[in-house]
Design an enzyme around this catalytic site. Structure first.
Site, PDB file in Angstrom:
ATOM      1  N   GLY A  79      -2.627  -3.221  -3.008  1.00 49.35           N
ATOM      2  CA  GLY A  79      -1.847  -2.037  -3.356  1.00 49.35           C
ATOM      3  C   GLY A  79      -1.603  -1.890  -4.851  1.00 49.35           C
ATOM      4  O   GLY A  79      -1.721  -0.792  -5.405  1.00 49.35           O
ATOM      5  N   GLU A  85     -11.816 -12.365   4.736  1.00 44.23           N
ATOM      6  CA  GLU A  85     -10.600 -13.089   4.357  1.00 44.23           C
ATOM      7  C   GLU A  85     -10.584 -14.504   4.933  1.00 44.23           C
ATOM      8  O   GLU A  85     -10.061 -15.414   4.297  1.00 44.23           O
ATOM      9  CB  GLU A  85      -9.318 -12.281   4.632  1.00 44.23           C
ATOM     10  CG  GLU A  85      -9.037 -11.914   6.040  1.00 44.23           C
ATOM     11  CD  GLU A  85      -8.023 -10.772   6.188  1.00 44.23           C
ATOM     12  OE1 GLU A  85      -7.812  -9.989   5.250  1.00 44.23           O
ATOM     13  OE2 GLU A  85      -7.448 -10.671   7.297  1.00 44.23           O
ATOM     14  N   GLN A 145       0.823  -1.212   0.000  1.00 42.03           N
ATOM     15  CA  GLN A 145       0.000   0.000   0.000  1.00 42.03           C
ATOM     16  C   GLN A 145       0.860   1.266   0.000  1.00 42.03           C
ATOM     17  O   GLN A 145       0.515   2.254  -0.650  1.00 42.03           O
ATOM     18  CB  GLN A 145      -0.927   0.015   1.220  1.00 42.03           C
ATOM     19  CG  GLN A 145      -2.048  -1.008   1.174  1.00 42.03           C
ATOM     20  CD  GLN A 145      -3.102  -0.716   0.120  1.00 42.03           C
ATOM     21  OE1 GLN A 145      -3.301   0.427  -0.312  1.00 42.03           O
ATOM     22  NE2 GLN A 145      -3.785  -1.752  -0.322  1.00 42.03           N
ATOM     23  N   ASP A 180     -13.674  -7.170   7.274  1.00 42.90           N
ATOM     24  CA  ASP A 180     -12.457  -7.509   6.512  1.00 42.90           C
ATOM     25  C   ASP A 180     -11.897  -8.850   6.986  1.00 42.90           C
ATOM     26  O   ASP A 180     -11.572  -9.719   6.176  1.00 42.90           O
ATOM     27  CB  ASP A 180     -11.427  -6.388   6.711  1.00 42.90           C
ATOM     28  CG  ASP A 180     -10.179  -6.585   5.877  1.00 42.90           C
ATOM     29  OD1 ASP A 180     -10.276  -6.426   4.646  1.00 42.90           O
ATOM     30  OD2 ASP A 180      -9.127  -6.913   6.443  1.00 42.90           O
ATOM     31  N   SER A 198      13.895  -0.296   0.434  1.00 42.10           N
ATOM     32  CA  SER A 198      12.989   0.441  -0.452  1.00 42.10           C
ATOM     33  C   SER A 198      13.499   1.841  -0.808  1.00 42.10           C
ATOM     34  O   SER A 198      12.939   2.506  -1.676  1.00 42.10           O
ATOM     35  CB  SER A 198      11.618   0.596   0.212  1.00 42.10           C
ATOM     36  OG  SER A 198      11.118  -0.643   0.608  1.00 42.10           O
ATOM     37  N   HIS A 256      -6.303   0.203   7.551  1.00 39.55           N
ATOM     38  CA  HIS A 256      -7.035  -0.951   8.104  1.00 39.55           C
ATOM     39  C   HIS A 256      -7.243  -0.638   9.592  1.00 39.55           C
ATOM     40  O   HIS A 256      -6.358  -0.080  10.240  1.00 39.55           O
ATOM     41  CB  HIS A 256      -6.192  -2.211   7.893  1.00 39.55           C
ATOM     42  CG  HIS A 256      -6.803  -3.478   8.416  1.00 39.55           C
ATOM     43  ND1 HIS A 256      -8.165  -3.711   8.456  1.00 39.55           N
ATOM     44  CD2 HIS A 256      -6.228  -4.604   8.921  1.00 39.55           C
ATOM     45  CE1 HIS A 256      -8.387  -4.916   8.957  1.00 39.55           C
ATOM     46  NE2 HIS A 256      -7.226  -5.480   9.251  1.00 39.55           N
TER      47      HIS A 256
END
Ligand SMILES: NC(=O)c1ccc[n+]([C@@H]2O[C@H](COP(=O)([O-])OP(=O)(O)OC[C@H]3O[C@@H](n4cnc5c(N)ncnc54)[C@H](OP(=O)(O)O)[C@@H]3O)[C@@H](O)[C@H]2O)c1
Length: 330
Positions: A133, A194, A27, A190, A52, A107
């Protein structure tokens, strides 16, 4: 339930505010790039030595160390893994965030289960994309958007809802639909989806059907294609046309099998199990169990993943997918 109106999704409240995205994973990457392309002042907060950093720099995004990033944030966006968020908040954000900054989640888990209790002077918001994402970024690039859920847990400034609406607009969600909800409803639905459908339910359904066919002597390749590969074709139809629309598009033979056999596969025992699973989510038993699992080094998850990797579905899947390398392009 009506989607929020364009007035409620006005990008103006984000103008002249510094947004810091913590994390550049699934995300984080999508939000940081979308916000930048929506002309928001955005920087990325990354831990020292982060893998990253190079990609952020290639994308022209400024990167700051977590403390400096937190000190400069008007809006701090929690896009590191859920289990990392309480520590990041306690060690960096709680001491460094400016008075009256906003803390934004994708979330509701940590707020809903009180794994993280924010300072009372902060606005606490959620913009939860209803998609992974990659889709959040891809749809934005196509001039579209992924729908999202929006919630306010704490409105210290009096402008939290408008700020969340502006964030949803900048991240492309206003191009699709944004629905107002609560942290509790987002988290519980959520987790339930899942467990019962998207990951737990679909995974077990595919595995059980594959095993039934191969145990009966059918070739693994055929079992893989009809029980796993073709799920996407049906899922695409269900998403774009609904269940009834999917049923209008399939043969009468398939429709009759669906009508008379589907409820034998997912019968009363499965519905009873779903109710118990939902109760465990709502009363916090699932969250407690998960915390114990994480604290003890994830023994159940490790064993589960090792067994799943060793399942014959994986070997045949690798052979079949190698015949269609374009599948990985999405
Ligand atoms: N995955 C999805 O598509 C999805 C969908 C809806 C909502 N969400 C929510 O979005 C939030 C982010 O999830 P995600 O899946 O995007 O996370 P993710 O991809 O797992 O996050 C990875 C990022 O977090 C950083 N990170 C990991 N451990 C860290 C640590 N100990 N300290 C500091 N940084 C750390 C990584 O840093 P390095 O770069 O240094 O490795 C990386 O930049 C969660 O709340 C999740 O529930 C996710």
């Amino acid at each position: 339930m009506e989607p929020l109106t364009p007035q409620q999704l006005d990008p103006a409240p984000l103008a002249s505010r510094r947004v810091v995205v913590f994390g550049f994973g699934a995300q984080g990457r999508a939000h940081a790039l979308n916000l930048r392309d929506s002309s928001v002042d955005v920087v990325v907060g990354l831990r020292p030595g982060s893998a990253s950093r190079a990609e952020c720099e290639r994308e022209g995004l400024d990167v700051l160390a977590p403390e400096a990033a937190a000190e400069s944030a008007d809006v701090a966006v929690m896009l590191v893994p859920d289990e990392v968020q309480p520590g990041l908040y306690a060690e960096i954000l709680a001491p460094c965030l400016r008075p009256e900054a906003a803390l934004l989640f994708a979330h509701g888990y940590n707020i809903h289960y009180r794994k993280l209790v924010p300072r009372t002077d902060l606005d606490v918001l959620m913009v939860a994309p209803l998609g992974i994402g990659e889709q959040v970024r891809r749809q934005y690039e196509l001039g579209r958007g992924v729908p999202a859920l929006l919630a306010v847990h704490q409105d210290a400034s009096g402008g939290a809802q408008a700020l969340a609406g502006a964030y949803a607009a900048a991240n492309g969600h206003a191009r699709a639909a944004v629905f107002a909800t609560s942290f509790a409803a987002e988290t519980e639905t959520d987790l339930f989806a899942e467990q019962a459908v998207l990951c737990g339910g679909v995974g077990q359904l595919i595995t059980a059907a594959f095993e039934t066919l191969t145990e009966a002597g059918y070739p693994e390749e055929i079992a893989y294609f009809c029980c796993l590969h073709e799920v996407k074709l049906i899922a695409d139809l269900v998403q774009s046309r609904g269940l009834a629309g999917m049923r209008r598009s399939i043969s009468s033979t398939a429709a009759y099998g669906d009508a008379t056999r589907g409820s034998r596969v997912i019968g009363q025992p499965s519905r009873d199990a779903m109710r118990v699973i939902l109760a465990e989510i709502r009363d916090g038993r699932f969250a407690q169990e998960l915390e114990a699992e994480m604290q003890s080094g994830q023994p159940t998850l490790r064993a589960w993943k090792a067994a799943a990797e060793a399942h014959p579905l994986e070997a045949v899947g690798a052979r079949v997918r190698a015949l269609m390398p374009w599948l990985d392009e999405g």
